[in-house]
Design an enzyme around this catalytic site. Structure first.
Site, PDB file in Angstrom:
ATOM      1  N   TYR A  59      35.000   3.159  -2.674  1.00  0.00           N
ATOM      2  CA  TYR A  59      36.465   3.239  -2.660  1.00  0.00           C
ATOM      3  C   TYR A  59      37.057   2.367  -3.754  1.00  0.00           C
ATOM      4  O   TYR A  59      36.417   1.453  -4.276  1.00  0.00           O
ATOM      5  CB  TYR A  59      37.016   2.840  -1.290  1.00  0.00           C
TER       6      TYR A  59
ATOM      7  N   TYR B 106      25.376 -12.316  -4.381  1.00  0.00           N
ATOM      8  CA  TYR B 106      26.071 -13.467  -4.957  1.00  0.00           C
ATOM      9  C   TYR B 106      25.082 -14.424  -5.604  1.00  0.00           C
ATOM     10  O   TYR B 106      24.004 -14.679  -5.072  1.00  0.00           O
ATOM     11  CB  TYR B 106      26.811 -14.253  -3.877  1.00  0.00           C
TER      12      TYR B 106
ATOM     13  N   HIS C  28      40.876 -11.304   1.994  1.00  0.00           N
ATOM     14  CA  HIS C  28      41.245  -9.899   2.105  1.00  0.00           C
ATOM     15  C   HIS C  28      41.073  -9.441   3.550  1.00  0.00           C
ATOM     16  O   HIS C  28      40.443 -10.119   4.362  1.00  0.00           O
ATOM     17  CB  HIS C  28      40.366  -9.033   1.189  1.00  0.00           C
TER      18      HIS C  28
END
Length: 354
Positions: A116, A172, A181
């Protein structure tokens, strides 16, 4: 799926698969209670030093929407981590579709099943503007994720059978982060399930980020997450407060597999409206002969270096830092020159122009 969610939570609490409440998956898999940042606690990253009223109540609401478990043994974690290394290596060889891989400094994302738009990819910024890619724009979920991860969570009743249709691997490096978020409510059903590998970390709720330099405010609640820990967020923790990974909480390489289900009515981009690819991907050619093997067994004990996946961006950052350092090492003198000389030496006389 939204109407069935309360039943799933009841099933999670009642299940015999070792699912616990928030904070029971701390360092090394030992039970550890997640504590909200205490009032007056010093934090070098805190922006204001003043905790908002009702922070304890907010922390309790967050905890009520978080469940944790550690269903994987150490050897099973190592096997899954080897498969993650394979994903990194395949991506470096260009074996995946271009929208499967999203690179950023100190963090790479690999989208499987569904991808997305988010962040800088959005045509119009703001919550609710995210859109699913057209079907087929990213690679399908690798079989090893079904066999080694999803099946175990279904057996332990942590997720309902057939619930997952989207898997994202976030890889990471030390100092990497993901800003505060909320997973788009109009895109993803609840709960949100994540499984952590390679090292311990923490998931923070209610932080505010500022940049140049990067700073993060004190979290309302910081949830310890151990290697092999499964974290399930729903309710208030998923919908009413932001979550993030702070740079100071990534002390060693860490990868997380995020398992979600897209909503049936989630908005999807028309193929003619796809965002432009970043410059570093526009000339990339996919090699279809280098597809992932369906077998979960490794053919080699050699591990792909995750640092190679971040090498281009890190080198660019180092090069820019070197340029700045060069300028700082040769400051201008009162006569306007930048030549290197001792303090007592006279300035070089300028040659007259004819």
């Amino acid at each position: 799926m939204a109407t069935a969610f309360p039943d799933l939570r009841d099933k999670l609490r009642a299940g015999s698969g070792g699912v616990g409440s928030a904070g029971e998956c701390g360092e090394g898999g030992r039970k550890r209670r997640a504590e909200p940042a205490s009032e007056g606690e010093e934090d070098e990253d805190e922006e204001t030093g003043v905790e908002s009223p009702g922070a304890d109540e907010v922390a309790r609401k967050v905890q009520s929407g978080v469940l944790q478990a550690r269903p994987f043994t150490d050897s099973e974690c190592e096997r899954i981590e080897a498969c993650i290394d394979d994903v990194v290596a395949l991506a470096e060889r260009g074996a995946y579709k271009v929208r499967t891989v999203d690179r950023a400094p100190l963090r790479n994302k690999y989208f499987f099943g569904e991808g997305y738009t988010y962040g800088s990819q959005l045509v119009k910024r703001g919550p609710g503007q995210e859109r699913l890619y057209p079907r087929g724009e990213v690679d399908p979920i690798p079989q090893w994720i079904y066999d080694l991860v999803i099946r175990r969570l279904e057996e332990r009743r942590i997720v309902a059978k057939g619930f997952v249709n989207s898997a994202v691997i976030n890889d990471y490096l030390p100092g990497g982060c993901i800003v505060s978020h909320v997973d788009p409510i109009h895109i993803f059903d609840r709960p949100i399930v994540s499984v952590s590998f390679f090292s311990d970390s923490a998931l923070s709720f209610g932080c505010k980020f500022s940049f140049r330099p990067i700073r993060v405010s004190k979290p309302v609640l910081s949830l310890p997450i151990a290697q092999g820990c499964v974290t399930v967020i729903s309710g208030y923790a998923a919908d009413e407060i932001t979550h993030c990974i702070r740079p100071q909480d990534i002390k060693a390489r860490r990868a997380v597999i995020i398992l979600r289900r897209t909503r049936i009515n989630a908005p999807r981009l028309d193929p003619s409206c796809l965002p432009e690819l970043p410059d570093h991907l526009t000339n990339r050619v996919r090699r279809p002969d280098k597809r992932e093997s369906p077998s979960v067994r490794r053919s080699s004990h050699r591990k792909a270096s995750p640092y190679e996946a971040h090498r281009r961006r890190v080198l660019a950052m180092d090069e820019e830092a070197d340029k700045r350092a060069l300028v700082l090492r040769t400051p201008p003198y009162p006569d306007g020159t930048r030549e290197h000389r001792s303090d007592n030496s006279p300035p070089r006389s300028k040659r007259p122009r004819h």
